[in-house]
Scaffold this active site. Structure first.
Site, PDB file in Angstrom:
ATOM      1  N   GLY A 180       0.838  -1.207   0.068  1.00  0.00           N
ATOM      2  CA  GLY A 180      -0.099  -0.059  -0.073  1.00  0.00           C
ATOM      3  C   GLY A 180       0.888   1.230  -0.067  1.00  0.00           C
ATOM      4  CD  GLN A 184     -21.774  17.572  18.456  1.00  0.00           C
ATOM      5  OE1 GLN A 184     -21.448  16.478  18.157  1.00  0.00           O
ATOM      6  NE2 GLN A 184     -22.049  17.758  19.681  1.00  0.00           N
ATOM      7  CD  GLU A 203      -5.768   9.589  -6.505  1.00  0.00           C
ATOM      8  OE1 GLU A 203      -4.852  10.634  -6.662  1.00  0.00           O
ATOM      9  OE2 GLU A 203      -6.372   9.387  -6.897  1.00  0.00           O
ATOM     10  CB  THR A 246      -2.348   7.257   4.425  1.00  0.00           C
ATOM     11  OG1 THR A 246      -1.259   7.338   4.781  1.00  0.00           O
ATOM     12  CG2 THR A 246      -2.948   5.771   4.043  1.00  0.00           C
TER      13      THR A 246
END
Ligand SMILES: Cc1cc2nc3c(=O)[nH]c(=O)nc-3n(C[C@H](O)[C@H](O)[C@H](O)COP(=O)(O)OP(=O)(O)OC[C@H]3O[C@@H](n4cnc5c(N)ncnc54)[C@H](O)[C@@H]3O)c2cc1C
Length: 384
Positions: free
Chosen positions: A129, A333, A360, A362
């Site tokens: 990854g 919220q 694309e 992290t």
């Protein structure tokens, strides 16, 4: 940032009104049902929106990257999966059209830029990854073809795309052993795992792609053998700006829902927006969004000017997607209990924002790109 021309303003007005009328009403139901809106992408193609940043001689519109990104933002504001599809298609198309041998490029360009063919970008693997250079899918030269074996993971558009920009190993060298191939989807030997069951972005298909003795013509090599990782990284410099634009569109959508609710919802006899605790949240959300937009446009202006933009693209992706996450959490919220149920869109936007911090590269990898740029030790870090 270059001011927009009248034609570019008209284009953005057209896209905003199309996205509001056609995409926004589809988003909630398509995402719930996991429908890939290929029909909407075909409509984008018929509006000449699938090849905006590509040269006119290749069938594109020759628009500056900043204009293309604003279009992506408008689409994502209405329906994130559609904006993301355009961004991924542009990423894959860029890799092919800028590195394919001229006969291949001329044969495929117009169908890609018209959106007739949809593209996918295939770097990640089950065990590779963030450390993209560790990929193991192998392409072995056999006469006039490469024989490809291996499994690619997390491929957006897998099973729907017409072509794949495939990063694979042609040599043992960790970085200089990676090459890029153009793979038509109907190549014998390709098969697809069932779609990943994701927490959001369910209208954007993500699947593994398996290659079993898939023969890809040697003429489909993009650039030269061993240049694939550099191509993949340069493609991501631009692709990450597409993700930043998607994030800004998503955050803008969440802000608009929060503002509408803060105006209409009354507690203690007043609209909740009158309470400083709520009003200041809205102000912070709007400020972050404006800053994220300015950052991706600045990076795009550098790209258009041919200047170095790797670090700034990483900053834009990092800041914009962290903004989308924070803004969508705050939007939930502001809506209180109504924010937590599926009758209102903000819980979906919050789930969708999470993916943008991962795809694309992290946001940890974006920080690596930025810090290595600062420290001057920029070795290859990718993470599709
Ligand atoms: C919805 C979705 C769509 C995707 N689409 C595509 C696609 O079209 N094409 C494609 O090729 N890929 C695609 N991906 C894959 C995506 O690019 C990867 O998930 C991403 O690069 C991270 O790789 P990983 O999942 O293997 O996590 P890992 O690399 O295993 O990372 C796990 C964690 O460790 C952290 N980490 C790893 N290395 C470092 C380090 N050196 N420093 C600090 N932290 C680190 C990461 O930031 C992360 O938090 C997609 C993923 C998703 C979720």
């Amino acid at each position: 940032m270059t001011p927009l021309t009248t034609d570019q303003r008209d284009l953005l007005d057209l896209v905003r009104s199309y996205a509001g009328g056609r995409l926004a009403p589809r988003a909630a139901e398509d995402e719930r049902a996991g429908v890939f809106p290929r029909d909407l992408l075909a409509e984008l193609g018929s509006m000449d929106l699938m090849g905006l940043p590509f040269p006119e001689e290749l069938g594109g519109s020759g628009q500056p990257y900043g204009v293309y990104l604003r279009v992506v933002e408008e689409l994502a504001r209405a329906f994130l999966s559609v904006g993301l599809s355009l961004s991924v298609h542009t990423l894959a198309t860029w890799g092919v059209l800028t590195h394919a041998p001229a006969p291949l490029r001329d044969r495929v360009a117009h169908r890609m830029t018209a959106g007739e063919w949809l593209g996918a970008y295939s770097l990640s693997e089950p065990a590779s990854g963030s450390d993209a250079a560790s990929l193991s899918t192998r392409a072995v030269r056999d006469g006039d073809a490469y024989v490809v074996n291996g499994t690619k993971a997390w491929v957006t558009h897998a099973g729907e795309a017409d072509f794949y920009l495939l990063l694979c190993r042609t040599d043992e060298h960790r970085t200089r052993g990676v090459s890029a191939l153009y793979v038509p989807a109907d190549t014998p030997g390709l098969s697809f795992a069932p779609p990943e069951r994701k927490m959001g972005l369910r209208s954007s298909p993500t699947r593994q792609v398996r290659y079993d003795d898939a023969r890809v013509p040697a003429a489909h090599l993009l650039g030269r053998e061993g240049e694939g990782l550099g191509l993949a990284l340069r493609a991501l410099d631009s692709g990450r700006l597409g993700i930043a634009a998607c994030a800004v569109g998503l955050a803008q959508c969440a802000l608009e829902h929060a503002v509408a609710h803060a105006r209409g919802r009354e507690q203690f006899g007043r609209p909740i927006g009158d309470f400083q605790g709520v009003g200041f949240m809205l102000a912070d959300m709007a400020t972050r969004i404006a800053a994220a937009r300015a950052l991706y446009l600045e990076a795009a202006a550098r790209r258009d000017a041919g200047d170095e933009h790797r670090s700034m693209a990483a900053m834009a992706k990092l800041f914009a997607t962290d903004t989308a996450m924070a803004v969508t959490v705050d939007a939930v919220q502001v809506l209180g209990g109504y924010g937590y149920v599926t009758d209102y869109p903000v819980e979906r936007l919050m789930r969708e924002a999470k993916a943008l911090q991962i795809v694309e590269g992290t946001n940890q990898i974006q920080r690596l790109v930025v810090s290595r740029g600062l420290l001057g030790n920029g070795s290859a870090v990718a993470g599709a």
